[in-house]
Design a protein around this motif. Structure first.
Motif, short mmCIF file in Angstrom:
data_model
loop_
_atom_site.label_atom_id
_atom_site.label_comp_id
_atom_site.label_asym_id
_atom_site.label_seq_id
_atom_site.Cartn_x
_atom_site.Cartn_y
_atom_site.Cartn_z
N LEU A 199 -32.17 19.08 -15.61
CA LEU A 199 -30.95 18.47 -16.11
C LEU A 199 -30.82 18.65 -17.62
CD1 LEU A 199 -28.44 16.83 -15.44
CD2 LEU A 199 -29.83 14.75 -15.49
N THR A 200 -31.94 18.52 -18.32
CA THR A 200 -31.92 18.73 -19.77
C THR A 200 -31.44 20.13 -20.11
OG1 THR A 200 -33.72 17.15 -20.10
CG2 THR A 200 -33.29 18.70 -21.89
N GLU A 242 -29.31 15.01 -25.33
CA GLU A 242 -30.37 14.39 -26.12
C GLU A 242 -30.92 13.14 -25.43
OE1 GLU A 242 -28.39 13.87 -29.84
OE2 GLU A 242 -28.84 15.92 -30.54
N MET A 243 -30.03 12.40 -24.76
CA MET A 243 -30.47 11.20 -24.05
C MET A 243 -31.44 11.56 -22.92
SD MET A 243 -28.20 8.60 -21.69
CE MET A 243 -28.00 9.89 -20.45
N VAL A 244 -31.08 12.56 -22.12
CA VAL A 244 -31.93 12.97 -21.00
C VAL A 244 -33.20 13.63 -21.51
CG1 VAL A 244 -32.09 14.42 -18.94
CG2 VAL A 244 -29.98 13.18 -19.43
N ALA A 245 -33.12 14.34 -22.62
CA ALA A 245 -34.31 14.95 -23.21
C ALA A 245 -35.33 13.87 -23.59
CB ALA A 245 -33.94 15.79 -24.42
N ALA A 246 -34.84 12.76 -24.13
CA ALA A 246 -35.74 11.65 -24.50
C ALA A 246 -36.38 11.05 -23.25
CB ALA A 246 -34.96 10.59 -25.26
N GLN A 247 -35.60 10.92 -22.18
CA GLN A 247 -36.16 10.40 -20.92
C GLN A 247 -37.17 11.38 -20.33
OE1 GLN A 247 -32.06 9.68 -19.34
NE2 GLN A 247 -32.91 7.73 -18.68
#
Length: 302
Positions: A269-270, A288-293
């Motif tokens: 997804l990232t 960026e949000m999914v990358a952090a997750q």
């Protein structure tokens, strides 16, 4: 950095030993590849039903070397595939929604790029000796055509038919149109982008024994999908199909408990979100949000 073709190390290659040196293999390895009858992995793509021929590691090394070297040769501005700094996104960005647009591509392009066209390029354009042109043709084609799973096929398909693409570019200029090419996807935008231009383009394809299909004509102001990018009055957007795929990945991601499977979805997804942000920057925050997750889930990578 690109350079004229007469500066390419392929230019005027006159012996198999010289070719082997330039491909960074030994002459024995070159001869073994030419003699082998099982240089390719073969299967059928489940989604498209297309036969795939992928070079095995030893030959793949040669294909990658050829692709790298050919991509350094100067090419026209209209070519956006297999060239450093260009992509399907730059291809789409060359077109405005304010004008009419015509799209056409080549049916089964790689299987239609015949070994004779490849041989002609190396023999008559690169001025290689006959035996060198023959070796390169044997190494870079399969069953009499370009392999569908090779890294060298995108750039070699252009050079094998550069006369045809130049003829299409002249047609575009005569009609007051911008033309771009991404592998087999040819797009014209401008005042002369009409069904008449489409008919003329198909005649050019036919003169090279190729078949133009998947044609589409767009009116000025009408949104259009160009190499997977939606070109609209508001700028470049992600097509609905790609947005749907991302939404489906989000649904799976949110439903999964923390663990390795969720990490795998997060990685995919990232990648999709950052790619989407190259088309439309509004996707950047989600990426960026999914990358952090994803980073928080790295502990499950065992």
């Amino acid at each position: 950095m690109s350079y004229p073709r007469n500066q390419s190390i392929f230019y005027k290659t006159t012996s198999p030993q010289m070719l082997a040196d330039r491909l960074r293999v030994t002459l024995d390895e070159l001869n073994e590849l030419c003699a082998a009858t099982d240089n390719y992995k073969r299967w059928t793509d489940k989604k498209t039903g297309r036969p795939i021929q992928e070079p095995k590691p030893k030959l793949d090394k040669v294909h990658k070397r050829v692709a790298l070297l050919l991509a350094k040769i100067e090419t026209p501005d209209y070519l956006h595939s297999a060239i450093r700094g260009r992509s399907y996104i730059t291809n789409a960005s060359g077109h405005s929604v304010d004008a009419g647009c015509v799209k056409i591509d080549v049916r089964k392009f790689y299987p239609s790029v015949r070994s004779q066209a490849v041989h002609h390029f190396f023999l008559d354009r690169m001025l290689c000796s006959g035996d060198v042109a023959g070796i390169l043709t044997k190494l870079l084609t399969v069953d009499g055509h370009l392999p569908t799973g090779s890294s060298s096929s995108p750039i070699l398909s252009y050079f094998a038919y550069e006369d045809m693409f130049d003829a299409l570019a002249k047609l575009a200029a005569s009609k007051g149109c911008v033309m771009t090419v991404y592998v087999d996807d040819v797009v014209f935008t401008g005042i002369g982008a009409t069904r008449g231009l489409l008919y003329a383009a198909r005649k050019i394809f036919s003169s090279y024994r190729l078949h133009g299909h998947k044609t589409k004509v767009f009116r000025p102001g009408q949104p259009r999908i160009i190499t997977g990018v939606a070109v609209t009055k508001e700028g470049m957007k992600l097509p609905n199909k790609r947005q749907k795929g991302i939404a489906e990945d989000f649904a799976v991601f949110d439903a999964l408990p923390n663990g390795r499977e969720k990490l795998m979805i997060a990685r995919r997804l990232t990648g999709r979100l950052f790619e989407a942000s190259q088309v439309d920057p509004s996707w950047r925050s989600k990426a960026e949000m999914v990358a952090a997750q994803r980073d928080a889930l790295q502990c499950y990578d065992r």
